[in-house]
Write an enzyme that holds these catalytic residues in place. Structure first.
Site, PDB file in Angstrom:
ATOM      1  N   LYS A 106       1.094   4.092  -2.987  1.00 39.44           N
ATOM      2  CA  LYS A 106       0.751   5.495  -2.774  1.00 39.44           C
ATOM      3  C   LYS A 106       1.941   6.404  -3.074  1.00 39.44           C
ATOM      4  CE  LYS A 106      -3.560   5.066  -1.688  1.00 39.44           C
ATOM      5  NZ  LYS A 106      -4.634   5.646  -2.519  1.00 39.44           N
TER       6      LYS A 106
ATOM      7  N   TYR B 176       0.827  -1.203   0.000  1.00 37.09           N
ATOM      8  CA  TYR B 176       0.000   0.000   0.000  1.00 37.09           C
ATOM      9  C   TYR B 176       0.864   1.256   0.000  1.00 37.09           C
ATOM     10  CZ  TYR B 176      -3.576   3.357   1.484  1.00 37.09           C
ATOM     11  OH  TYR B 176      -4.424   4.439   1.568  1.00 37.09           O
TER      12      TYR B 176
END
Length: 248
Positions: A150, A146
């Site tokens: 990002k 994640y």
């Protein structure tokens, strides 16, 4: 000039059946834009009848183009769809790693590409906003996929801004911090006495954000008020990433 008016504009907001995306879509509509929402599930019952809705799976390689085709002629694109699939590092699988990047990064790029092609074919300028996260700047335990995705969105925002400027397409991003959404509430609310209090002390403004706190920044970036901004990331975190220690 009505600096924050979006009258006459049409926007597509991905991942907008709930949470941050829904708040952004409602904010854009309040500012005057015609808004097409998007989600994986069927149209939410409480969505305004004035809003469009497209159900599409962005994990499907054809999903971004199919979604753009269904949305019609839009000149604002908010790439907000994304999710968290991490397991602890020693348990993380290649399948979940690939799923994270396919949804969070790959689908975002090809949506932006389809949007830019459409704008170029119509000879109109456009504006893209990409939802990254403070996790794109600061790491979190057991969040490697994640966090990396990002971080990739931060650079994708800047790279697209460079490549699409000649077409009159501005590309900016937002980086929300801890925002109270259905996704975050599942792990935050059960620990309201320790984890939530810890964050409230770390956040300079003293409270976890709401989805509506993200909408104003997107209106600014896509409106005439933000006409001279491209390649920028606005951090929306109440000061979470500003202070090393926070309140004692």
């Amino acid at each position: 000039m009505k600096a924050f008016s979006l009258d006459g504009h049409r926007a597509l907001v991905t991942g907008s059946s709930q949470g941050i995306g829904l708040a952004i879509g409602l904010g854009l509509q309040e500012a005057g834009a015609t808004v097409v929402h998007h989600g994986l599930q069927e149209r939410p019952a409480d969505l305004s009848p004035a809003a469009g809705y497209v159900q599409a799976d962005l994990l499907d390689p054809e999903g971004p183009q199919l979604l753009m085709d269904a949305a019609g002629d839009v000149d604002i694109l908010v790439c907000n769809a994304g999710s968290f699939f991490d397991l602890p590092v020693l348990e993380m699988t290649r399948q979940l790693w690939d799923r994270t990047f396919q949804l969070n990064v790959t689908a975002t790029f090809f949506l932006a590409q389809a949007f830019a092609r459409q704008c170029a074919a119509r000879g109109v300028p456009g504006s893209i906003v990409i939802t990254s996260s403070t996790n794109g700047f600061q790491a979190e335990a057991d969040s490697c996929a994640y966090d990396s995705s990002k971080g990739a969105l931060v650079m994708l925002t800047r790279s697209l801004a460079v490549s699409l400027a000649p077409l009159g397409i501005r590309v900016n991003g937002i980086a929300p911090g801890l925002i109270r959404t259905p996704l975050t509430s599942t792990w935050m609310e059960p620990r309201a006495q320790d984890l939530l209090r810890h964050y409230e002390k770390k956040i300079l403004l003293g409270e976890v954000g709401t989805p509506e706190d993200c909408a104003g920044a997107v209106i600014y970036l896509t409106s005439p008020a933000g006409r001279y901004l491209t390649g920028e990331i606005i951090t929306i975190d109440g000061g979470l990433t500003v202070s090393q220690i926070g309140k004692m």
